[in-house]
Write a protein that holds these residues in place. Structure first.
Motif, PDB file in Angstrom:
ATOM      1  N   UNK A 122       0.810  -1.366  -0.353  1.00 14.97           N
ATOM      2  CA  UNK A 122       0.747   0.048  -0.279  1.00 14.97           C
ATOM      3  C   UNK A 122       0.985   1.292   0.204  1.00 14.97           C
ATOM      4  N   UNK A 123       1.451   1.230   1.066  1.00 16.21           N
ATOM      5  CA  UNK A 123       2.790   2.705   0.956  1.00 16.21           C
ATOM      6  C   UNK A 123       3.566   2.275  -0.169  1.00 16.21           C
ATOM      7  N   UNK A 124       3.858   1.808  -0.752  1.00 24.32           N
ATOM      8  CA  UNK A 124       4.414   1.046  -2.352  1.00 24.32           C
ATOM      9  C   UNK A 124       4.082   1.699  -2.973  1.00 24.32           C
ATOM     10  N   UNK A 125       2.986   1.981  -2.958  1.00 27.38           N
ATOM     11  CA  UNK A 125       1.911   1.852  -4.609  1.00 27.38           C
ATOM     12  C   UNK A 125       1.656   3.580  -4.063  1.00 27.38           C
ATOM     13  N   UNK A 126       1.401   4.177  -3.713  1.00 29.27           N
ATOM     14  CA  UNK A 126       1.703   5.711  -2.648  1.00 29.27           C
ATOM     15  C   UNK A 126       3.133   6.861  -3.539  1.00 29.27           C
ATOM     16  N   UNK A 165      12.055   4.950   5.209  1.00 29.36           N
ATOM     17  CA  UNK A 165      10.950   4.562   5.619  1.00 29.36           C
ATOM     18  C   UNK A 165      10.342   3.411   5.631  1.00 29.36           C
ATOM     19  N   UNK A 166      10.117   3.264   7.184  1.00 30.56           N
ATOM     20  CA  UNK A 166       9.679   2.238   7.742  1.00 30.56           C
ATOM     21  C   UNK A 166       8.514   2.068   7.946  1.00 30.56           C
ATOM     22  N   UNK A 223      12.733   7.346   8.650  1.00 28.14           N
ATOM     23  CA  UNK A 223      10.422   7.760   8.513  1.00 28.14           C
ATOM     24  C   UNK A 223      10.391   6.789   9.461  1.00 28.14           C
ATOM     25  N   UNK A 224       8.770   6.745  10.069  1.00 30.46           N
ATOM     26  CA  UNK A 224       8.419   5.769  10.230  1.00 30.46           C
ATOM     27  C   UNK A 224       6.083   5.941   9.594  1.00 30.46           C
ATOM     28  N   UNK A 225       5.859   5.288   8.934  1.00 26.11           N
ATOM     29  CA  UNK A 225       4.637   4.742   8.163  1.00 26.11           C
ATOM     30  C   UNK A 225       3.939   4.210   9.040  1.00 26.11           C
ATOM     31  N   UNK A 226       2.719   4.591   9.949  1.00 25.12           N
ATOM     32  CA  UNK A 226       1.298   4.335  10.352  1.00 25.12           C
ATOM     33  C   UNK A 226       0.828   3.220   9.191  1.00 25.12           C
ATOM     34  N   UNK A 262       1.081   9.890   2.963  1.00 30.18           N
ATOM     35  CA  UNK A 262       2.208  10.161   2.666  1.00 30.18           C
ATOM     36  C   UNK A 262       1.725  11.522   0.806  1.00 30.18           C
ATOM     37  N   UNK A 263       0.856  11.521   0.643  1.00 34.20           N
ATOM     38  CA  UNK A 263       0.792  12.578  -0.832  1.00 34.20           C
ATOM     39  C   UNK A 263       1.206  13.750  -0.101  1.00 34.20           C
ATOM     40  N   UNK A 264       1.418  14.109   1.028  1.00 35.84           N
ATOM     41  CA  UNK A 264       1.220  15.173   0.809  1.00 35.84           C
ATOM     42  C   UNK A 264       2.737  15.403   1.498  1.00 35.84           C
ATOM     43  N   UNK A 265       4.478  14.160   1.287  1.00 40.40           N
ATOM     44  CA  UNK A 265       5.355  14.935   0.971  1.00 40.40           C
ATOM     45  C   UNK A 265       6.136  15.377  -0.707  1.00 40.40           C
TER      46      UNK A 265
END
Length: 267
Positions: free
Chosen positions: A121-125, A161-162, A210-213, A236-239
């Motif tokens: 999910x994170x990778x796709x974003x 990012x973790x 970075x830690x992505x929950x 994530x899009x805010x980056x």
């Protein structure tokens, strides 16, 4: 020159029309994105333009191929086995699950699959940020068996990012302890900072931790983590709105260095 063949090909996400001679040699190619015909020799100029005429729309630039940048030269010289760019989100977990599937009668779901879903999910974003000038590498291997889940490089700098899967769980963040639901607190932020430090050493550039929950029911930050960017997957899009640190050429050069497996062997 007669008998030229035009063959469409997709390379690195771009459509190109390659022109081949009767002997099978490539004599030119047409890049649709840049509207440029790249000639390998001026001898075939008119014949190439005649062959491409049914495919070309509007004004085109005709000339020799542009001189490769240092980043492009590094990519071209990289052996495919050492290129990390093709890694999929969660690549290390996909390999682990393929080699050692979970027992079918396990009462609870395999935690590796929850971790994989979160990383995908994170990778796709993150992949969606490439249009804003960012580059991303997934599952970057570190000596000792650890991995940087996602390495993000762009105008706003570099981030290691973790990903923490937290579907329907309340996450409590101290420093360095992180607690997921009713589980035991773990010093997760120590690993997050250590991975970013190792990435900084490998790339000789500042890499922020970075830690992505992912999908928490609540995120309770009891103590603001020192030196760690804390965000949810929805943020994530805010980056993409951060910038001012790296120029496009710097982004490409760092990406070329980071995608080489050898860069990470001594960290």
């Amino acid at each position: 020159m007669s008998g030229l063949r035009v063959i469409p090909t997709w390379r690195h996400g771009q459509e190109r029309l390659y022109v081949y001679g009767e002997d099978g040699r490539n004599v030119a190619w047409y890049d649709r994105d840049t509207s440029r015909v790249n000639l390998l020799t001026e001898v075939y100029r008119e014949a190439v333009l005649d062959a491409l005429r049914p495919f070309v729309v509007g004004h085109v630039t005709v000339g020799p191929p542009p001189v490769p940048t240092p980043a492009e030269l590094a990519r071209l010289s990289l052996h495919p086995d050492d290129d990390l760019a093709p890694n999929r989100p969660g690549e290390a977990l996909l390999i682990a699950l393929d080699r050692a599937p979970a027992p079918q009668r396990r009462l609870r779901g395999d935690p590796r699959r929850r971790a994989l879903a979160a990383q995908q999910l994170v990778g796709g974003a993150l992949d969606g940020l490439e249009g804003a000038g960012w580059r991303v590498l997934h599952s970057v291997p570190l000596p000792g068996g650890s991995h940087v889940h996602h390495l993000l490089i762009g105008p706003g700098g570099l981030f290691a990012l973790h990903v923490l899967p937290a579907h329907r769980q309340r996450i409590r963040v101290g420093d360095p302890m992180v607690t997921a639901g009713r589980g035991e607190p773990e010093p997760l932020l120590l690993r997050v900072r250590a991975d970013a430090s190792r990435a900084s050493f490998a790339l000789t550039a500042e890499v922020r931790a970075g830690l992505v929950v992912v999908e928490p029911t609540a995120l309770d930050v009891q103590a603001q983590p020192r030196g760690v960017t804390l965000l949810t997957d929805a943020e994530l899009p805010g980056l993409a709105r951060t910038g001012g640190l790296l120029k496009p050429a710097d982004v490409e050069a760092l990406h070329a260095m980071a995608r080489d497996r050898g860069t990470w062997e001594r960290v």
